[in-house]
Write an enzyme that holds these catalytic residues in place. Structure first.
Site, PDB file in Angstrom:
ATOM      1  N   GLU A 199      30.490  27.508  40.339  1.00 34.21           N
ATOM      2  CA  GLU A 199      30.522  26.262  41.123  1.00 34.21           C
ATOM      3  C   GLU A 199      29.301  26.127  42.017  1.00 34.21           C
ATOM      4  O   GLU A 199      29.320  26.561  43.169  1.00 34.21           O
ATOM      5  CB  GLU A 199      31.780  26.226  42.005  1.00 34.21           C
ATOM      6  CG  GLU A 199      33.064  26.049  41.245  1.00 34.21           C
ATOM      7  CD  GLU A 199      34.271  25.859  42.162  1.00 34.21           C
ATOM      8  OE1 GLU A 199      34.151  26.034  43.389  1.00 34.21           O
ATOM      9  OE2 GLU A 199      35.355  25.535  41.627  1.00 34.21           O
TER      10      GLU A 199
ATOM     11  N   GLU B 254      38.554  26.074  35.551  1.00 32.43           N
ATOM     12  CA  GLU B 254      39.351  26.448  36.735  1.00 32.43           C
ATOM     13  C   GLU B 254      40.060  25.226  37.304  1.00 32.43           C
ATOM     14  O   GLU B 254      39.461  24.173  37.459  1.00 32.43           O
ATOM     15  CB  GLU B 254      38.415  27.048  37.793  1.00 32.43           C
ATOM     16  CG  GLU B 254      39.162  27.613  38.991  1.00 32.43           C
ATOM     17  CD  GLU B 254      38.222  28.097  40.092  1.00 32.43           C
ATOM     18  OE1 GLU B 254      37.353  28.947  39.829  1.00 32.43           O
ATOM     19  OE2 GLU B 254      38.359  27.602  41.226  1.00 32.43           O
TER      20      GLU B 254
END
Ligand code: IDC
Length: 269
Positions: A110, A198
């Site tokens: 991320e 995710e």
């Protein structure tokens, strides 16, 4: 998984088998933090961490499951911070797993803190060729800006010259709703391949109340668009996104009463 340096005990073949047979899971994502919790680039035991990744991949392979090798950048924000280590790591891993068609490489979990898509692409252009040398066809997942949410931005300028590149979309249904689905739809309209490596049904902190109603909307969206998804997280940390309750120490053989609200919801899905 949660971070494998923190929760190495969940790299357990019996546990993976339970997930496959009782939960209908077909993918294990191995989260290798780069920075937090004795991360790979912050003084963690590299040899031990690599061993955990290799064991995890081998277990998943024996069980006929996909496995995602997740270079879990987070507080380091910009993947370029550790590009040198990333290249060395993926070189080693892709060589080890060159015959593993089930191995998927996620090169930056991320990106955040204002890291731009251009910067991520620059990073990807350095790491992808390293993997491609050993593994010409494997699926490679590239993270998108703002904690892997800005898939609409990636869709305007995808990575060229490589096949089997997919882009990650992350959401937590307590925080991310219709607005993010709209942007995901834009990316899909532009034919950007998405993978939800995710998600959680808590808020974005990984804690707080679960939002099942919004979660159902997300699952409907993902199924309609045939997008795969991996839940965060397989651990018994005392937080609502953990699948296992904090009082349960088992790494396999769980019963429903060992599961959190999110765990039970996910198992039934
Ligand atoms: C969270 C963990 C939590 C940990 C925190 C910081 O659940 O135990 O203390 O990271 O390391 C992400 C990240 C993922 C986060 C998760 C929940 O990829 O590492 O895990 N999350 O905050 N993105 C959005 C949410």
């Amino acid at each position: 998984t949660h971070g494998i340096s923190w929760y190495p005990q969940y790299i357990d073949k019996k546990g993976f088998k339970n997930l496959r047979d009782r939960w209908k899971v077909n993918t294990i994502r191995l989260a290798l933090y780069t920075e937090e919790y004795a991360g790979y680039c912050s003084g963690g035991d590299k040899k031990k961490l690599e061993e955990l990744v290799v064991n995890g991949v081998e277990m998943a392979t024996d069980l006929g499951m996909y496995v995602i090798v997740d270079w879990h950048i987070l507080s380091d924000g910009n993947p370029n911070t550790h590009v040198k280590e990333a290249k060395a790591f993926f070189k080693k891993m892709s060589k080890k797993f060159k015959k593993n068609k089930n191995a998927i490489y996620e090169i930056c979990n991320e990106p955040n803190s204002g890291t731009t898509w251009k910067e991520i692409k620059n990073y990807a252009k350095k790491v992808i060729p390293v993997i491609r040398k050993n593994s010409p066809k494997s699926v490679i997942v590239v993270g998108t800006p703002t904690w892997s949410q800005d898939v609409d931005i990636a869709a305007k300028s995808p990575i060229k010259n490589y096949k089997n590149i997919v882009y990650s979309l992350h959401f937590y249904s307590g925080t991310h709703k219709e607005d993010l689905r709209k942007r995901a739809n834009e990316a899909l309209k532009a034919k950007l391949p998405l993978l939800v490596t995710e998600f959680g049904i808590t808020d974005a902190s990984g804690n707080g109340k679960v939002n099942k109603k919004e979660a159902e909307k997300w699952i409907k969206f993902l199924r309609k668009n045939k997008i795969g998804f991996c839940i965060w997280n397989l651990s018994n940390k005392d937080e609502s996104s953990a699948l296992i309750r904090a009082n349960c120490k088992k790494t396999n053989g769980w019963t429903d009463k060992n599961l959190t609200t999110q765990g039970k919801w996910y198992k039934k899905l």
